[in-house]
Structure formats: structure tokens, C-alpha cells
Design a protein around this motif. Structure first.
Motif, PDB file in Angstrom:
ATOM      1  N   ASP A 446       0.656  -1.259   0.038  1.00 21.98           N
ATOM      2  CA  ASP A 446      -0.085  -0.080  -0.038  1.00 21.98           C
ATOM      3  C   ASP A 446       0.872   1.378  -0.113  1.00 21.98           C
ATOM      4  O   ASP A 446       0.462   2.151  -0.628  1.00 21.98           O
ATOM      5  CB  ASP A 446      -0.863   0.039   1.345  1.00 21.98           C
ATOM      6  N   GLY A 447       1.873   1.259   0.543  1.00 22.73           N
ATOM      7  CA  GLY A 447       2.850   2.418   0.774  1.00 22.73           C
ATOM      8  C   GLY A 447       3.419   2.765  -0.348  1.00 22.73           C
ATOM      9  O   GLY A 447       3.390   3.832  -0.995  1.00 22.73           O
ATOM     10  N   VAL A 471      -0.986  -5.718  -1.454  1.00 22.02           N
ATOM     11  CA  VAL A 471      -0.902  -6.054  -0.320  1.00 22.02           C
ATOM     12  C   VAL A 471      -1.131  -4.794   0.827  1.00 22.02           C
ATOM     13  O   VAL A 471      -0.128  -3.952   0.873  1.00 22.02           O
ATOM     14  CB  VAL A 471       0.056  -7.190   0.308  1.00 22.02           C
ATOM     15  N   ASN A 473      -1.515  -3.282   4.382  1.00 24.60           N
ATOM     16  CA  ASN A 473      -1.046  -3.349   5.870  1.00 24.60           C
ATOM     17  C   ASN A 473      -1.393  -1.822   6.377  1.00 24.60           C
ATOM     18  O   ASN A 473      -0.922  -1.611   7.437  1.00 24.60           O
ATOM     19  CB  ASN A 473      -0.082  -4.064   6.667  1.00 24.60           C
ATOM     20  N   GLY A 475       0.545   0.547   6.024  1.00 26.79           N
ATOM     21  CA  GLY A 475       1.803   1.295   6.558  1.00 26.79           C
ATOM     22  C   GLY A 475       2.948   0.878   5.903  1.00 26.79           C
ATOM     23  O   GLY A 475       2.882  -0.078   4.900  1.00 26.79           O
ATOM     24  N   ASN A 476       3.994   1.259   5.963  1.00 28.60           N
ATOM     25  CA  ASN A 476       5.323   0.986   5.484  1.00 28.60           C
ATOM     26  C   ASN A 476       5.802  -0.070   6.389  1.00 28.60           C
ATOM     27  O   ASN A 476       6.637   0.304   7.109  1.00 28.60           O
ATOM     28  CB  ASN A 476       6.210   2.232   5.412  1.00 28.60           C
ATOM     29  N   GLY A 477       5.508  -1.082   6.092  1.00 30.35           N
ATOM     30  CA  GLY A 477       5.842  -2.298   6.925  1.00 30.35           C
ATOM     31  C   GLY A 477       7.234  -2.558   6.885  1.00 30.35           C
ATOM     32  O   GLY A 477       7.759  -2.775   7.955  1.00 30.35           O
TER      33      GLY A 477
END
Ligand code: TP9
Ligand code: MG
Length: 556
Positions: A446-447, A471, A473, A475-477
Motif C-alpha cells: 500500500d505504501g 497487499v 497493511n 503502513g510502510n511495513g
């Protein structure tokens, strides 16, 4: 007949060098260049200049020819610079062009939109110049293409003052284009070194080939496949050379990532490299992020580096034998020189393979979203063998390196060197342009995806039938992983986003989209996407378990 302008001569010279597309955004220099001046070269409008640079990079990589991108002066050129940096670190023959203020009004940081773009681009490129006289344009293009295509390839930049771009040029009869790019420095001693390497190979118990993208560029894939199979030599690759042996070939030992021990929760680097006593690093390039520290484990090893370019990183790599010649020529020679060597039984990595298979078969349901390995296993099921798997940058990318199937050179595309997030969408669009009618799937987070999602509209406008899997979440996983690594906890204000509805985002740009929350709905969505023959987006909520795993290999 009106006399050709600099713009027309520029475009026809680029076309003669094999350039098929110019990607970019045009500004006020439109009064000097329309981009329909010559046949055989097309302009593709993007939503961001970074995308234009990435599209030229990926098209150049797949077609093995230079490709071009274009920006307006000032902010257009600075936006383009990240695409140029990506082409530099990922070794792509990109000809980057930008308009510049009129030559008589060029006062950087004073005149409207005038910045010193040659100064900006010079450290990112192999050649950067400004056109000073219209009649020089052919020579400048020739220099730019030569610099860009010589090993290791990389971007060149030309700055084009608007008044000179639109100026008429007298009749020109430029010399014919020589398509054969140089090979850089070729060490004349390589034949003697070949005998040394053949002896090392004959005496080794567990040799491996560690392969980088330069081997693909050199056209070494066929000889690599036959040499590996004849001699029983395992092949380990960088992210970007994945596919030189198909994933399901018993001698394909996979692509290496510094994250692999952590993701697999298994000592994968020890399993891959521990028993090895000879490394032949074919087309080795430090920028592809397979670091010598990753293979320095277990037995003492002899290391042979084979590259058309001299070793730029002696502080981290001092090979026992350093062969400066193109990898295809070298491996063809080694194949002959070792014809009498019996095939070996490669070292055993079955526990590592079992761990990968176990994760791919994971059917656990998680309330906070699928796990990325489950997503990729489902993508592998649906993506046909000849398909292209493109990955943006994020934590999920390292799962792609480990788990995605790839059966052909450049069957797996990602930015290894620059790792510019937002790369995925334009890279997938360019892969689809280069491989029309063949399936292309994108995996993005997403980021990264939303940092450059405006080119969804480009996908719709050009009707490029890429299937995109985002994918999500929120956020910047990957950065959260580093927060855990450094501080034992996350700090969400620096990494967390609010919810974005990617299905609606796709629809707003003219792209159909669906949400998939488990393997079954994802499989159904992907099948639909591949049948549709139009761009299609699937959003998949995911969860990460950052606190788990050993990421010490990252501390290099
Ligand atoms: N800016 C650019 C242009 N490139 C990079 N690589 C960064 C910043 C630093 N990297 S990888 C990443 C960052 C911020 C976060 C990726 O987040 P994601 O949602 O796309 O993926 P995930 O799975 O890690 O959450
Ligand atoms: Mg994310």
C-alpha cells in the motif's frame, strides 16, 4: 518542404539507435517539439516523471536496447531524477532528456523554472551534457547512447534549451548508427585466467555459480543452463537474475535476500553457502545486493569474479581470480575447458526446500489478513509459466524474491539497486508493453503503490492488462521491521497510514478492482484478472509478524 528542426533530428537519431518509446511529461517546450516529427518512435504520457524513467528502464532491460524518457525544465527534470537514479543503480541504458530555459536566458536559480539540471544529473549518469549548437545534436545522441550501453549500462542525460530544440537544422546526412555497444575494459589475460578457473573448478567439491543480471545482458543464459546441467553445478542468483534457471529446476538454488533467514525462520544462508568451496560469481554486481558477507559462512571458499567491468568495490570483495571479460565468452570457454570433468552431486539443501514448501502450503487463517507467502503461493498457482512477476519495494518484495516462480530471464522484475518504492506500477506497465499478449502480474504494498498510484490512469488509457495485487497493511511495513530491529517496538506516526480503499482508487482511474481476503477469493480474482485483458486490481489485506525472525544478515 520545411527544414527539419533539432527536435526532428533528435528523434530520428534516437529511433535509429533502436529507441521505440519516449516516456514522459511535456511542458512549455511543446512549442518546439510535438513528438510526431518522425515515424517509428512513440511518445507515452505518464502521470509522473519518475514513472517515465522507470518505464524506460524496464523497457530497455527487456528489449536490450536504449529507451528514452523526457521531462520539462526545472521541476520536471528534478522529478525525473529518481527514475534516472533507478536506471543508474539498476544498470539500464536510459536516455533521459529534459528541456531547458532558452540558451540566452539561462540563469540557474534565477530565471523562471531554470535549475542546473546537468549539475543535478551528472552524478547519477554516465554522460550528462547540454546542447550548445543545434548541429551537435547527432553527436550528442551518439555519445549518450555509447555511454549508456557500455557495460555496466546506465543512464545518459541531455539538456535541451527550448530555443535550440525548435531551431531549424540544415540538411543532414548523419553517419549510419553502429548498433554494437562496446564491452568496456577487456583484460587480454582472461584466457590464461580461464585455465586457472578450470583447474579450480575441477578440484572443487561443491562449486556454485552465483549469477547477476550482467550474465543475462551478455546473452549467457543458454550456456549457463547447459553448463550447470552437464556439471551438476547449482545456480544461485541475485533478485534480478531470478529465472536464469526455472524455479523448478533441481539445480536452481534460488535467489538470495538478506531477509531470507528472518522470513523463513531458518538458517538459509548457511544451508546455501556453508558447504560451498568455490564461488564463480558470473556477471557479479554489488549493486544487486547479494553481498560477499552473505556467502562468507561455513567452509573456506575460493572466489572467482567474472564481469565485463573492472571491480569497483575492492573493500568488500577481493576475489581470488578476477576475470574482466563478458560472462558469455567466459562461460563458453569454461564449458569447453571442463568438458572432461565428471558431473558432481550438488550439496544437499533439502531442509531449506522443505521449509519453503511448508510456508507455501500454509493454510492458516489469520484474523488480521493473509500472510504474504500465502498470497504469493496463490499467485504462483494462477500465473502461467511464461508470465512476468513484477515486484514493487517493501517487506513483501523479499517474500517475492524467495517464493515467486520465475522461468525466464527477467521473469521477475524489481529494482534491486535503487529500490525506489513506487517502481512497481510503471515497471509492470513497461513489461506489458515489451511483452504484449503475455501475462504480467504486479505485487505492490500500500505504501509504495500509493506513492505513485496516479499512473493507474495510464494503465487504463493504454489498456495495458496488468493484474495488480496490492497487499495492504496500512503502513510502510518494511520500516516497521527496522523499528523493531533497532528499538524492539514500532512507532506508528513514522510508518502508519490511515485506510485507503484501493478498489475505489482503481475504479476512480478507470481500472476494475476487487477485494480478496483469503486464498479462494484471491484465486478467483486473479483468474478473472487474467481473462479480462484489461488492467485489473486486487486489494488483499495482510498482516506481518515483525517481532519474529532473525534479521542479523542485514547488519552488513
Ligand atoms: N522512498 C523511496 C522513494 N523509496 C524507498 N525505498 C523509501 C522511501 C524507503 N522505503 S520499503 C518502504 C519504504 C518507506 C515501505 C514500503 O511499504 P509498503 O506498504 O509498500 O510495503 P510493506 O509490505 O513493507 O508494508
Ligand atoms: Mg504496507
Amino acid at each position: 518542404m520545411t527544414a527539419p528542426t533539432t527536435a526532428g533530428v533528435l528523434l530520428s537519431r534516437l529511433r535509429d539507435h533502436g529507441v521505440e518509446y519516449v516516456f514522459g511529461i511535456v511542458g512549455r517546450e511543446a512549442e518546439a517539439i510535438l513528438f510526431d516529427e518522425v515515424d517509428g518512435i512513440e511518445f507515452v504520457l505518464t502521470r509522473h516523471e519518475f514513472s517515465a524513467g522507470v518505464m524506460a528502464d524496464v523497457l530497455a532491460r527487456i528489449t536490450n536496447r536504449p529507451q528514452a524518457c523526457f521531462a520539462t525544465l526545472g521541476p520536471g527534470a528534478t522529478n525525473l531524477s529518481t527514475g534516472v537514479a533507478t536506471a543508474a543503480l539498476d544498470r539500464s541504458a536510459v536516455i533521459a532528456l529534459a528541456a531547458q530555459t532558452e540558451s540566452y536566458d539561462r540563469f540557474p536559480n534565477h530565471t523562471h523554472q531554470c535549475v542546473d539540471t546537468v549539475g543535478v544529473m551528472r552524478p547519477l549518469t554516465k554522460f550528462a551534457e547540454e546542447l550548445a549548437r543545434p548541429r551537435d545534436v547527432v553527436d550528442l545522441i551518439d555519445s549518450a547512447v555509447s555511454a549508456a550501453t557500455v557495460e555496466p549500462p546506465g543512464p545518459s542525460f541531455l539538456s535541451l534549451p527550448v530555443d535550440l530544440l525548435g531551431a531549424p537544422i540544415g540538411p543532414q546526412a548523419p553517419p549510419p548508427v553502429d548498433h554494437v555497444a562496446g564491452l568496456g575494459t577487456v583484460d587480454p589475460h582472461w584466457r590464461r585466467q580461464l585455465a586457472v578457473v578450470a583447474d579450480l573448478f575441477a578440484g572443487a567439491e561443491h562449486p556454485v555459480l552465483v549469477v547477476g543480471s550482467a550474465a543475462i545482458r551478455a546473452g549467457a543464459v543458454d550456456v549457463l543452463r547447459s553448463f550447470a546441467r552437464r556439471t551438476g553445478t547449482p545456480v544461485i542468483t541475485t533478485y534480478t537474475a531470478k529465472g536464469v534457471l526455472p524455479t523448478d529446476d533441481p539445480l536452481c538454488y534460488g535467489a538470495v535476500s538478506g531477509y531470507m533467514d528472518g522470513i523463513l525462520d531458518f538458517p538459509a544462508l548457511d544451508a546455501l553457502f556453508g558447504p560451498v568451496d568455490l564461488i564463480i560469481a558470473l556477471g557479479y554486481d554489488y549493486a544487486e545486493d547479494l553481498r560477499p558477507s552473505m556467502w562468507q559462512r561455513g567452509r573456506d571458499k575460493r572466489v572467482v569474479r567474472v564481469s565485463a567491468a573492472v571491480n569497483p568495490v575492492p573493500r568488500v570483495l577481493r576475489p581470488d581470480v578476477d576475470v574482466v571479460v563478458d560472462p558469455a565468452t567466459f562461460l563458453t570457454g569454461l564449458d569447453r575447458a571442463t568438458a572432461g570433468v565428471a558431473a558432481r552431486t550438488p550439496h544437499d539443501i533439502s531442509p531449506l526446500r522443505a521449509r519453503v514448501a511448508e510456508l507455501l502450503a500454509d493454510r492458516t487463517d489469520h484474523a488480521d489478513g493473509m500472510r504474504v507467502h500465502q498470497v504469493i503461493d496463490t499467485m504462483n498457482e494462477v500465473l502461467p509459466r511464461e508470465g512476468t512477476f513484477v515486484s514493487d519495494i517493501g517487506y513483501f518484495r523479499h517474500y517475492g524474491v524467495l517464493f515467486a516462480n520465475s522461468s525466464r530471464p527477467y521473469g521477475f522484475l524489481t529494482s534491486a539497486g535503487c529500490s525506489s518504492f513506487g517502481y512497481g506500477l510503471p515497471a509492470a506497465l513497461a513489461a506489458q508493453l515489451a511483452r504484449p499478449g503475455e501475462p504480467v502480474v504486479l505485487l505492490a504494498g500500500d505504501g509504495g503503490f500509493h506513492s505513485n498510484s496516479a499512473d493507474l490512469e495510464t494503465a487504463a488509457r493504454l489498456n495495458l492488462p496488468v493484474v495488480m495485487v496490492v497487499v495492504n497493511n496500512s503502513g510502510n511495513g518494511l520500516i516497521e521491521l527496522y523499528q523493531h530491529k533497532g528499538h524492539g517496538r514500532a512507532h506508528r506516526p513514522a510508518t502508519g497510514f490511515s485506510t485507503v480503499d484501493f478498489v475505489q482508487l482503481a475504479q476512480a482511474n478507470g481500472v476494475e478492482g476487487v477485494l480478496a481476503t483469503d486464498r479462494d477469493s484471491l484465486r478467483t480474482a486473479l483468474r478473472k484478472g487474467f481473462e479480462l485483458r484489461r488492467p485489473f486490481l486486487v486489494e488483499v489485506p495482510i498482516g506481518y509478524d515483525f517481532a519474529a525472525g532473525d534479521f542479523s544478515a542485514l547488519a552488513v
